[in-house]
Motif scaffolding. Structure first.
Motif, PDB file in Angstrom:
ATOM      1  N   GLY A 184     -22.324 -27.587  40.073  1.00  9.11           N
ATOM      2  CA  GLY A 184     -22.084 -27.103  41.428  1.00  9.11           C
ATOM      3  C   GLY A 184     -22.042 -25.588  41.441  1.00  9.11           C
ATOM      4  O   GLY A 184     -21.284 -24.979  40.689  1.00  9.11           O
ATOM      5  N   MET A 185     -22.873 -24.967  42.290  1.00 13.96           N
ATOM      6  CA  MET A 185     -22.965 -23.509  42.346  1.00 13.96           C
ATOM      7  C   MET A 185     -22.587 -23.001  43.723  1.00 13.96           C
ATOM      8  O   MET A 185     -22.964 -23.585  44.740  1.00 13.96           O
ATOM      9  CB  MET A 185     -24.398 -23.066  42.035  1.00 13.96           C
ATOM     10  CG  MET A 185     -24.883 -23.428  40.661  1.00 13.96           C
ATOM     11  SD  MET A 185     -26.687 -23.229  40.561  1.00 13.96           S
ATOM     12  CE  MET A 185     -27.247 -24.827  41.174  1.00 13.96           C
ATOM     13  N   SER A 186     -21.850 -21.889  43.746  1.00 15.52           N
ATOM     14  CA  SER A 186     -21.408 -21.287  44.995  1.00 15.52           C
ATOM     15  C   SER A 186     -21.880 -19.849  45.079  1.00 15.52           C
ATOM     16  O   SER A 186     -21.985 -19.155  44.059  1.00 15.52           O
ATOM     17  CB  SER A 186     -19.875 -21.339  45.078  1.00 15.52           C
ATOM     18  OG  SER A 186     -19.405 -20.615  46.199  1.00 15.52           O
ATOM     19  N   ALA A 187     -22.165 -19.386  46.305  1.00 15.98           N
ATOM     20  CA  ALA A 187     -22.514 -17.984  46.541  1.00 15.98           C
ATOM     21  C   ALA A 187     -22.042 -17.588  47.936  1.00 15.98           C
ATOM     22  O   ALA A 187     -22.098 -18.391  48.871  1.00 15.98           O
ATOM     23  CB  ALA A 187     -24.023 -17.768  46.428  1.00 15.98           C
TER      24      ALA A 187
ATOM     25  N   GLY B   3     -23.288 -12.179  39.750  1.00 13.31           N
ATOM     26  CA  GLY B   3     -23.308 -11.093  40.728  1.00 13.31           C
ATOM     27  C   GLY B   3     -22.374 -11.301  41.893  1.00 13.31           C
ATOM     28  O   GLY B   3     -22.177 -10.405  42.717  1.00 13.31           O
ATOM     29  N   ASP B   4     -21.759 -12.482  41.989  1.00 11.69           N
ATOM     30  CA  ASP B   4     -20.880 -12.809  43.111  1.00 11.69           C
ATOM     31  C   ASP B   4     -19.459 -13.018  42.596  1.00 11.69           C
ATOM     32  O   ASP B   4     -19.229 -13.840  41.710  1.00 11.69           O
ATOM     33  CB  ASP B   4     -21.385 -14.083  43.800  1.00 11.69           C
ATOM     34  CG  ASP B   4     -20.947 -14.162  45.252  1.00 11.69           C
ATOM     35  OD1 ASP B   4     -19.786 -13.839  45.524  1.00 11.69           O
ATOM     36  OD2 ASP B   4     -21.776 -14.553  46.091  1.00 11.69           O
ATOM     37  N   LEU B   5     -18.507 -12.287  43.163  1.00 16.75           N
ATOM     38  CA  LEU B   5     -17.123 -12.349  42.701  1.00 16.75           C
ATOM     39  C   LEU B   5     -16.220 -13.131  43.648  1.00 16.75           C
ATOM     40  O   LEU B   5     -14.998 -13.114  43.498  1.00 16.75           O
ATOM     41  CB  LEU B   5     -16.570 -10.924  42.524  1.00 16.75           C
ATOM     42  CG  LEU B   5     -17.342 -10.042  41.527  1.00 16.75           C
ATOM     43  CD1 LEU B   5     -16.728  -8.659  41.467  1.00 16.75           C
ATOM     44  CD2 LEU B   5     -17.371 -10.674  40.147  1.00 16.75           C
ATOM     45  N   HIS B   6     -16.796 -13.794  44.623  1.00 13.13           N
ATOM     46  CA  HIS B   6     -16.009 -14.576  45.583  1.00 13.13           C
ATOM     47  C   HIS B   6     -15.771 -15.981  45.026  1.00 13.13           C
ATOM     48  O   HIS B   6     -16.715 -16.644  44.600  1.00 13.13           O
ATOM     49  CB  HIS B   6     -16.739 -14.673  46.920  1.00 13.13           C
ATOM     50  CG  HIS B   6     -16.999 -13.337  47.555  1.00 13.13           C
ATOM     51  ND1 HIS B   6     -18.109 -12.594  47.260  1.00 13.13           N
ATOM     52  CD2 HIS B   6     -16.273 -12.611  48.440  1.00 13.13           C
ATOM     53  CE1 HIS B   6     -18.075 -11.459  47.952  1.00 13.13           C
ATOM     54  NE2 HIS B   6     -16.975 -11.444  48.672  1.00 13.13           N
TER      55      HIS B   6
ATOM     56  N   ASP C 286     -19.145 -14.915  38.833  1.00  8.39           N
ATOM     57  CA  ASP C 286     -20.123 -14.057  38.155  1.00  8.39           C
ATOM     58  C   ASP C 286     -20.707 -14.761  36.922  1.00  8.39           C
ATOM     59  O   ASP C 286     -20.777 -14.200  35.840  1.00  8.39           O
ATOM     60  CB  ASP C 286     -19.456 -12.730  37.759  1.00  8.39           C
ATOM     61  CG  ASP C 286     -20.453 -11.665  37.332  1.00  8.39           C
ATOM     62  OD1 ASP C 286     -21.640 -11.780  37.705  1.00  8.39           O
ATOM     63  OD2 ASP C 286     -20.056 -10.737  36.600  1.00  8.39           O
ATOM     64  N   VAL C 287     -21.129 -16.022  37.125  1.00  7.31           N
ATOM     65  CA  VAL C 287     -21.590 -16.853  36.004  1.00  7.31           C
ATOM     66  C   VAL C 287     -23.113 -16.774  35.863  1.00  7.31           C
ATOM     67  O   VAL C 287     -23.843 -17.074  36.811  1.00  7.31           O
ATOM     68  CB  VAL C 287     -21.171 -18.326  36.205  1.00  7.31           C
ATOM     69  CG1 VAL C 287     -21.613 -19.174  35.022  1.00  7.31           C
ATOM     70  CG2 VAL C 287     -19.665 -18.436  36.418  1.00  7.31           C
TER      71      VAL C 287
ATOM     72  N   VAL D 168     -30.425 -16.142  44.647  1.00 12.82           N
ATOM     73  CA  VAL D 168     -31.590 -16.371  43.788  1.00 12.82           C
ATOM     74  C   VAL D 168     -31.182 -16.944  42.435  1.00 12.82           C
ATOM     75  O   VAL D 168     -31.953 -17.680  41.796  1.00 12.82           O
ATOM     76  CB  VAL D 168     -32.381 -15.057  43.598  1.00 12.82           C
ATOM     77  CG1 VAL D 168     -31.559 -14.009  42.858  1.00 12.82           C
ATOM     78  CG2 VAL D 168     -33.691 -15.314  42.866  1.00 12.82           C
ATOM     79  N   GLY D 169     -29.946 -16.643  42.007  1.00  8.64           N
ATOM     80  CA  GLY D 169     -29.461 -17.170  40.729  1.00  8.64           C
ATOM     81  C   GLY D 169     -29.392 -18.681  40.710  1.00  8.64           C
ATOM     82  O   GLY D 169     -29.524 -19.300  39.644  1.00  8.64           O
ATOM     83  N   MET D 170     -29.209 -19.288  41.871  1.00 10.27           N
ATOM     84  CA  MET D 170     -29.159 -20.745  41.946  1.00 10.27           C
ATOM     85  C   MET D 170     -30.515 -21.340  41.559  1.00 10.27           C
ATOM     86  O   MET D 170     -30.590 -22.359  40.871  1.00 10.27           O
ATOM     87  CB  MET D 170     -28.765 -21.190  43.361  1.00 10.27           C
ATOM     88  CG  MET D 170     -27.357 -20.785  43.758  1.00 10.27           C
ATOM     89  SD  MET D 170     -26.988 -21.236  45.473  1.00 10.27           S
ATOM     90  CE  MET D 170     -25.208 -20.972  45.511  1.00 10.27           C
TER      91      MET D 170
END
Length: 212
Positions: free
Chosen positions: A144-147, A98-101, A125-126, A154-156
């Motif tokens: 490693g997850m970024s938002a 949901g995040d394209l940054h 958007d993974v 919440v996806g994390m």
């Protein structure tokens, strides 16, 4: 000047042509590929990372240095593979569903590679399950997850829950970051660590894996 010092200095200047030339020179002199990697390319990138951390240089300089590092790696990679030279570890990174940054995530990837990690970048958007699938397939030790959006954070938590469900939580560590993310949020979702910027991500991943 020693070829390794010349190589490291050229990398810090972001001179990809000189890095390529000095890498070939070091190979011609019979230097071990692992030494060229560690004492030349990674040493130079280590200085760049520290300068970035202390705000002596900024993103454009880091990107130039990264381009130069990749130029040297292109020359050196076949020899590293031949000698089976190990990296510090494997890290899967990506921007959550949901995040394209991805600017921050891309910088983290550069800094991790510059520190000696093998990075599997899944892009943006993974989906949560894709992080876990990729880590298991690659034998990675860290995800490693970024938002950048609070609505996607919440996806994390879903990634951590998926690791738990698959009983991989102990083998695969998780680290989170991004503008709206905090150390408190990381604790709430059960992530193993939090990094507030790219330079700290390297430090924290090293700490998670117990490497110097």
């Amino acid at each position: 000047m020693d070829p390794m010092e010349s190589l490291a200095a050229a990398l810090q200047r972001g001179d990809d042509a000189a890095v390529r030339e000095h890498t070939r020179e070091a190979i011609g002199l019979g230097r071990a590929p692992a030494a060229i990697l560690n004492q030349g390319l990674l040493a130079g990138m280590g200085v760049v990372g520290e300068q970035f951390r202390t705000h002596q240089i900024f993103l454009p300089e880091v990107l130039l240095a990264a381009r130069a590092m990749y130029a040297g790696l292109d020359v050196l990679q076949p020899l590293l593979e031949r000698d089976n030279v190990p990296m510090l570890g494997k890290v899967v990174i990506g921007t959550i569903r949901g995040d394209l940054h991805d600017i921050g995530k891309n910088l983290v990837g550069i800094m991790l590679r510059g520190a000696g990690f093998e990075v599997i970048d899944l892009g943006k958007d993974v989906p949560p399950e894709r992080f876990v699938d990729a880590a298991v397939e690659a034998g990675a030790s860290v995800i490693g997850m970024s938002a950048l959006l609070t609505t996607t954070m919440v996806g994390m938590k879903e990634v951590v829950a998926t690791l738990e469900a698959r009983r991989c939580r102990g083998q695969i560590k998780t680290i989170v970051g991004g503008a709206p993310v905090s150390a408190e949020f990381a604790r709430e979702i059960g992530a193993d660590d939090y990094a507030f910027d790219a330079a700290s991500a390297v430090t924290r991943v090293k700490a998670l894996l117990g490497v110097a």
